[in-house]
Design a protein around this motif. Sequence first.
Motif, PDB file in Angstrom:
ATOM      1  N   CYS A  39       5.171   2.886  -0.598  1.00  0.00           N
ATOM      2  CA  CYS A  39       6.529   2.625  -1.081  1.00  0.00           C
ATOM      3  C   CYS A  39       7.389   3.866  -0.883  1.00  0.00           C
ATOM      4  O   CYS A  39       6.967   4.984  -1.195  1.00  0.00           O
ATOM      5  N   VAL A  52       0.816  -1.215   0.000  1.00  0.00           N
ATOM      6  CA  VAL A  52       0.000   0.000   0.000  1.00  0.00           C
ATOM      7  C   VAL A  52       0.846   1.260   0.000  1.00  0.00           C
ATOM      8  O   VAL A  52       0.329   2.365  -0.203  1.00  0.00           O
ATOM      9  N   PHE A  67      -2.067   8.558  -4.854  1.00  0.00           N
ATOM     10  CA  PHE A  67      -2.671   7.939  -6.019  1.00  0.00           C
ATOM     11  C   PHE A  67      -4.181   7.788  -5.840  1.00  0.00           C
ATOM     12  O   PHE A  67      -4.685   7.718  -4.711  1.00  0.00           O
ATOM     13  N   PHE A  90      -3.198   4.750  -2.379  1.00  0.00           N
ATOM     14  CA  PHE A  90      -1.851   4.425  -1.939  1.00  0.00           C
ATOM     15  C   PHE A  90      -0.959   5.665  -2.008  1.00  0.00           C
ATOM     16  O   PHE A  90      -1.336   6.698  -2.556  1.00  0.00           O
ATOM     17  N   HIS A  91       0.255   5.534  -1.482  1.00  0.00           N
ATOM     18  CA  HIS A  91       1.122   6.697  -1.294  1.00  0.00           C
ATOM     19  C   HIS A  91       2.572   6.292  -1.517  1.00  0.00           C
ATOM     20  O   HIS A  91       2.970   5.167  -1.220  1.00  0.00           O
ATOM     21  N   THR A  92       3.369   7.227  -2.021  1.00  0.00           N
ATOM     22  CA  THR A  92       4.800   6.960  -2.171  1.00  0.00           C
ATOM     23  C   THR A  92       5.600   8.213  -1.875  1.00  0.00           C
ATOM     24  O   THR A  92       5.131   9.344  -2.090  1.00  0.00           O
ATOM     25  N   PHE A 106       1.064   1.608  -8.552  1.00  0.00           N
ATOM     26  CA  PHE A 106      -0.094   2.162  -7.854  1.00  0.00           C
ATOM     27  C   PHE A 106      -1.158   2.803  -8.750  1.00  0.00           C
ATOM     28  O   PHE A 106      -2.268   3.069  -8.289  1.00  0.00           O
ATOM     29  N   SER A 153      -5.810   5.283  -6.203  1.00  0.00           N
ATOM     30  CA  SER A 153      -6.048   3.997  -5.539  1.00  0.00           C
ATOM     31  C   SER A 153      -6.009   4.115  -4.017  1.00  0.00           C
ATOM     32  O   SER A 153      -6.333   3.162  -3.318  1.00  0.00           O
ATOM     33  N   VAL A 180       6.586   3.551  -9.702  1.00  0.00           N
ATOM     34  CA  VAL A 180       5.474   3.752  -8.763  1.00  0.00           C
ATOM     35  C   VAL A 180       4.145   3.927  -9.496  1.00  0.00           C
ATOM     36  O   VAL A 180       3.098   3.493  -8.998  1.00  0.00           O
TER      37      VAL A 180
END
Length: 348
Positions: free
Chosen positions: A167, A165, A233, A237-239, A206, A235, A202
């Motif tokens: 990165c 979820v 994102f 999710f996060h980076t 994601f 979705s 990424v």
Amino acid sequence: MENLSMQLSSSNLLAQRNLRVGLIGIGPHSEENLIPAIAVTEDISLIAVASRTPEKLERIKKIFPVVHGYSNWRDMLDPQIIDAVVISAPPDLHYEVAKVALELGIHIFIEKPPAPDLKTLLDLVDRVKKCPGIVCNVGYNFRTSGALKKAIALFKENDDSHKIVGCKIRFLSSKPRTVMWNNTSVLESFLYAVGIHALDFVVNLFGEPVKINAEILNLDNGQKFSLIVTINFASGFHTTLEMGNYSNKFDSRFEFLSSDGKVCIVDNLSKISFLDENISKVSPFNGKENLVYDYSGLNGGYERTGYSGEISVFRDMILGRLKPSCGISESVAVYKIIDEILRKTKEK
């Protein structure tokens, strides 16, 4: 290049394969990565090379006696000669070659960056869409890195219920330190030459980005910098990406976070570490230990780094073994991120 010659001279890798490939551009990247990756990939043959430098053509022909050399890439770009072309040149030439190859029905593998800017990329995407039978891939080798694929597979091996979820990526290089490819800054040059790999990775992991923030710290009178980028994102999710050109060598670290709090770290595509307080249940370690997996060099450097993988994927799409993906259109989101990073850092 001498090591490559020694490696190939004792093998049968030069035998004629099914797919005829021509290469445009014999720079260090082609010699060190692309040519060896093509050589170790089955069902594909390097049969033609184009370069404006006669000495480079002669050097390649000593290793690949069956290769034909061309001083003008247009003479090589002939469907009677090749089925596919690998383009490893400046991004403005990538665009020019790809246009001609599409008109001739030749499959295309373009080294990153595939185009000099977003406007040119969108034009190329439109041209590709009008040629649905042509595979047009971009050389994002981190997507096919054997080490990263192995890490993700091991990460999910014991429990299919958790998923990645988040990165964090550390992506440092010693170059570029000067402006290249007619860009306007060292930062822009870095993003298109180096950072583009982390950004593509990424996005591929994601999906569509919805929020991008960037902070830059200029070093050494602006020739070096440290860049922190955060991306959210659609979705959910996060980076976070730490990038810069202040290292003395290329250095990468991928840290994956799962939905149930597990952590997997991949250092320089070779060492895979797992951080999990419950690791003692499946190993002799206690909850304060890390489980470390050394990605074997026996798998081959080009497999570990993804160079042979990206060539294999390109081959399999042409031969109908895989559904086309990693196409030129998938670079659009990456270019939009680059534009937003440049805008955000300029505002500071």
